[in-house]
Design an enzyme around this catalytic site. Structure first.
Site, PDB file in Angstrom:
ATOM      1  N   MET A   1      -6.263 -17.095   1.950  1.00  0.00           N
ATOM      2  CA  MET A   1      -4.932 -16.777   2.442  1.00  0.00           C
ATOM      3  C   MET A   1      -4.870 -15.247   2.247  1.00  0.00           C
ATOM      4  O   MET A   1      -4.719 -14.734   1.018  1.00  0.00           O
ATOM      5  CB  MET A   1      -3.635 -17.445   2.240  1.00  0.00           C
ATOM      6  CG  MET A   1      -3.684 -19.017   2.527  1.00  0.00           C
ATOM      7  SD  MET A   1      -2.222 -19.821   2.533  1.00  0.00           S
ATOM      8  CE  MET A   1      -2.063 -19.881   0.730  1.00  0.00           C
ATOM      9  N   THR A   2      -4.510 -14.426   3.280  1.00  0.00           N
ATOM     10  CA  THR A   2      -4.529 -12.993   2.904  1.00  0.00           C
ATOM     11  C   THR A   2      -4.167 -12.538   4.421  1.00  0.00           C
ATOM     12  O   THR A   2      -4.073 -12.974   5.497  1.00  0.00           O
ATOM     13  CB  THR A   2      -5.997 -12.569   2.454  1.00  0.00           C
ATOM     14  OG1 THR A   2      -5.722 -10.962   2.186  1.00  0.00           O
ATOM     15  CG2 THR A   2      -7.034 -12.661   3.427  1.00  0.00           C
TER      16      THR A   2
END
Length: 202
Positions: free
Chosen positions: A1-2
């Site tokens: 997640m980013t």
């Protein structure tokens, strides 16, 4: 997640990322480096499996150095992208869980940027966002992108796009890294007033 963002303008490319590193719902690190300098004229963002991408981008960095040594000029960006695509494609059935934006300035295409997904698919982009926060960042890019943006305006747009993701996506946060790649200055890290004030604002 980013969240990672890339923008192409006439004079160069802007890449930006958040700094939060997650392991599931756990915040594993708050100062993650998701921008990778491959050579003075080209850089990449990292989204997905960190170990996988570090490994692949290390290969690209070595390949860029080999090319420069052999041919006495910087490697074309499309050649690097094709090399990464081949690594991902021929790694099947094992799959690298990666997503990368590779952009910069070369003699063949000028300012150019590509997105490479985990299957090795390559797309040429003018602006793009990847990662869990990409829906929020992409909305900002859709509204703010123009073909006549300056590098400075593109930096502000990239920061605002990452900022929108940080505000809405739990997988993105902690801060923003921004680099520009231009023919005049090559690879350059950007530290702007807006960037420094971002965390207190959020």
């Amino acid at each position: 997640m980013t969240t990672t963002v890339g923008i192409v303008v006439k004079d160069g490319v802007v890449l930006a990322t958040d700094k939060r590193v997650t392991a599931g719902y756990y915040i594993a690190h708050k100062k993650g480096e998701k921008l990778w300098k491959i050579d003075d004229h080209v850089a990449a963002t990292m989204s997905g499996g960190v170990a996988d991408l570090q490994n692949i981008l290390s290969f690209l960095t070595v390949r860029a150095r080999e090319y420069k040594t052999q041919f006495r000029r910087p490697i074309p960006i499309r050649a690097l992208v094709n090399y990464m695509s081949l690594i991902l494609f021929y790694s099947r059935p094992y799959v690298y869980v990666v997503h990368s934006i590779i952009g910069g300035v070369d003699e063949e295409e000028g300012a150019v940027m590509y997105m490479v997904d985990w299957l090795g698919t390559v797309t040429k982009e003018k602006y793009v966002a990847t990662g869990s926060g990409s829906p929020y960042a992409k909305g900002v890019l859709e509204v703010g992108y123009r073909g006549d943006l300056t590098v400075e305006e593109a930096v502000d747009l990239a920061i605002n796009a990452i900022k929108a993701a940080i505000r809405n996506d739990p997988g993105s946060g902690e801060g923003i890294d921004v680099v520009t790649i231009t023919k005049r200055d090559g690879f350059k890290r950007i530290f702007t007033t807006q960037q420094k004030l971002l965390i207190p604002e959020i």
